[in-house]
Design an enzyme around this catalytic site. Structure first.
Site, short mmCIF file in Angstrom:
data_model
loop_
_atom_site.label_atom_id
_atom_site.label_comp_id
_atom_site.label_asym_id
_atom_site.label_seq_id
_atom_site.Cartn_x
_atom_site.Cartn_y
_atom_site.Cartn_z
N ARG A 35 0.82 -1.22 0.00
CA ARG A 35 0.00 0.00 0.00
C ARG A 35 0.86 1.27 0.00
O ARG A 35 0.46 2.28 -0.59
CB ARG A 35 -0.93 -0.01 1.20
CG ARG A 35 -2.05 -1.00 0.98
CD ARG A 35 -2.98 -1.06 2.14
NE ARG A 35 -4.18 -1.80 1.78
CZ ARG A 35 -5.03 -2.30 2.66
NH1 ARG A 35 -4.79 -2.16 3.96
NH2 ARG A 35 -6.09 -2.94 2.26
N LYS A 207 -17.99 -16.92 2.55
CA LYS A 207 -19.41 -16.68 2.77
C LYS A 207 -20.13 -16.13 1.57
O LYS A 207 -19.68 -15.16 0.95
CB LYS A 207 -19.55 -15.65 3.89
CG LYS A 207 -19.19 -16.16 5.25
CD LYS A 207 -19.47 -15.03 6.18
CE LYS A 207 -19.36 -15.40 7.63
NZ LYS A 207 -19.45 -14.17 8.42
N GLY A 363 -9.40 -9.05 -0.54
CA GLY A 363 -8.26 -9.44 0.29
C GLY A 363 -7.63 -10.78 0.00
O GLY A 363 -6.44 -10.87 -0.33
N GLY A 386 -12.89 -4.29 0.01
CA GLY A 386 -14.26 -3.87 0.31
C GLY A 386 -14.74 -2.82 -0.67
O GLY A 386 -15.87 -2.87 -1.17
P1 AMP Z 1 -13.62 -14.42 2.11
O1 AMP Z 1 -13.00 -13.47 3.09
O2 AMP Z 1 -15.08 -14.55 2.22
O3 AMP Z 1 -13.15 -14.11 0.69
O4 AMP Z 1 -13.07 -15.87 2.47
C1 AMP Z 1 -11.73 -16.22 2.40
C2 AMP Z 1 -11.51 -17.41 3.29
O5 AMP Z 1 -12.34 -18.47 2.87
C3 AMP Z 1 -10.09 -17.95 3.25
O6 AMP Z 1 -9.51 -17.76 4.49
C4 AMP Z 1 -10.27 -19.43 2.93
O7 AMP Z 1 -9.46 -20.26 3.72
C5 AMP Z 1 -11.74 -19.67 3.24
N1 AMP Z 1 -12.27 -20.79 2.49
C6 AMP Z 1 -12.22 -21.01 1.18
N2 AMP Z 1 -12.79 -22.18 0.86
C7 AMP Z 1 -13.22 -22.75 2.01
C8 AMP Z 1 -13.90 -23.96 2.34
N3 AMP Z 1 -14.21 -24.84 1.38
N4 AMP Z 1 -14.19 -24.19 3.62
C9 AMP Z 1 -13.85 -23.30 4.57
N5 AMP Z 1 -13.22 -22.13 4.34
C10 AMP Z 1 -12.91 -21.86 3.07
#
Ligand code: AMP
Length: 405
Positions: A35, A207, A363, A386
């Site tokens: 950054r 999520k 991220g 974000g």
């Molecule tokens: P996000 O911040 O929503 O983009 O999520 C990123 C996180 O999702 C990372 O830390 C990954 O380890 C986690 N992730 C990706 N695939 C899976 C999965 N199949 N089960 C659990 N966590 C996951």
């Protein structure tokens, strides 16, 4: 709107909102200076023109008042090394010291102000009283300079004192975006407004709830929508598959079903994984098994996509002319479950080498391309997770509106 490229800053004092919200290690050393490097072209432009620079930023989320671990003095050395010059510092972003140092600043000099969020007026803006305090705070900051430049894309989705309110105190000729924000906007608009088809969006991560709005908005624009990562399982369950102990947002099953239906109605080719790596626990050394995506089992969770999925996703990526990627395909932080994410990143890099435009943002996908050494093999890596997602959701970002008017 004023454009930084052809503005002459000779003899002008410029206050620049940068994003120096960098990660710090145990000794408060900067562990990733991406950054800081991102802000350098704008700083250099002002100095080369013969202007002087006042830098303001936040760092972390201080609760109330100054905290050592959130002090911007920890970035001084790194900034000084990059710029090859001494950096002045004001231990409070407003107050006598800051005002005096700003007033005495000479052309070619840089003054860094202490963390803006040590003052709640920067970002606590709910009640009328708080709004008044924020305006006064923004006005104070504005009084240090002739021109305001916003180059903090990572906070452009926040209507804070330094990212939006301050712009009211400058006329339209005296406020503008820095090079970094300009590049971000250009990259996003290239994808959203005038992209070459086929356009493929790849959404992953934990999520689905974080990304519903993004997916909805993308359904009107993309030819292919690839879904991977933890959010997959809410879709799989919604369409009747078995997911065992995989991640699932029970309260979003309807939403997932609805998104599947909408994709079909709009003629979007929505791709879910076809196979997966199951693990008996959330651990790099877990026992694993490769199964069809609909065949989850009790006591097991899906932590990565399988080879059939990698092949299917890579095929689509290789045939795309525009690619947007947000979120990993699996738990890429653990070597045992990184294959899906690495392979997709490699396919994006390969497609880019063959002429596709690829934008990676958010991220964890940024962390992934960095980790696998592929950041310079995609067209653009966004610095603001974000902010990028909100832009793609179709929101007008307050930090952008404040300057565009
Ligand atoms: P996000 O911040 O929503 O983009 O999520 C990123 C996180 O999702 C990372 O830390 C990954 O380890 C986690 N992730 C990706 N695939 C899976 C999965 N199949 N089960 C659990 N966590 C996951």
């Amino acid at each position: 709107m004023q454009i930084i490229d052809n503005y002459s800053f000779t003899g002008i004092k410029v206050i620049i909102r940068v994003d120096f919200n960098v990660p710090l290690g145990a000794q408060y050393e900067v562990t990733d200076d991406t950054r800081i490097r991102g802000a350098l072209p704008t700083i250099q432009k002002v100095l080369q023109d013969g202007g002087s620079v006042i830098l303001m930023s936040h760092l972390g989320r201080p609760k109330s008042g100054p905290e050592e671990k959130f002090s911007l003095k920890h970035v001084i050395q790194v900034l000084s090394d990059h710029m090859g010059m001494e950096i002045q510092f004001a231990g409070d972003c407003v107050g006598e010291e800051a005002a005096e140092k700003a007033s005495n600043l000479k052309p070619g000099e840089i003054l860094l102000l202490e963390n803006l969020r040590f003052h709640s007026a920067e970002n606590k803006i709910k009640t009328d009283e708080e709004k008044t305090a924020t305006r006064l705070f923004a006005e104070k900051l504005s009084s240090y300079a002739d021109v305001y430049v916003n180059d903090a894309f990572g906070t452009a989705h926040r209507a804070h004192a330094s990212t939006a309110v301050i712009a009211d105190f400058f006329d339209s000729d005296s406020k503008m975006f820095g090079f970094l924000i300009n590049k971000e906007i250009q990259a996003m608009d290239k994808v959203l407004l005038n992209c070459e088809k086929p356009f493929t969006a790849i959404m992953g991560g934990a999520k689905v709830s974080d990304k519903i709005q993004v997916i909805e908005n993308l359904l009107d624009r993309v030819d292919n929508l690839i879904i991977g990562g933890g959010m997959t399982y809410t879709f799989i369950k919604a369409r009747g598959g078995k997911i065992g102990n995989s991640l699932c947002e029970e309260d979003k099953l309807d939403v997932a079903a609805n998104l599947l239906k909408k994709a079909e109605e709009k003629g979007v080719n929505l791709l879910l994984p076809v196979d997966q790596v199951l693990a008996d626990r959330f651990d790099n050394d877990a026992s694993t098994e490769l199964v069809n995506i609909d065949n989850g089992k009790e006591g097991f969770m899906g932590l990565d996509v399988g080879p059939g999925t990698i092949e299917a996703f890579s095929d689509v990526i290789m045939n795309s002319k525009t690619i947007l990627w947000n979120g990993p395909m699996g738990v890429f932080e653990m070597p045992s479950f990184q294959k899906g994410t690495v392979s997709i990143a490699q396919a994006i890099a390969k497609s880019t080498a063959e002429g596709a435009f690829s934008l990676v943002g958010g991220g964890d996908s940024v962390a992934a391309v960095n980790k696998f050494g592929l950041a310079d093999r995609v067209s653009y890596v966004s610095t603001g997770g974000g902010a990028m997602l909100e832009y793609i959701e179709g929101e007008e970002l307050p930090g952008i509106k404040a300057i565009k008017g």
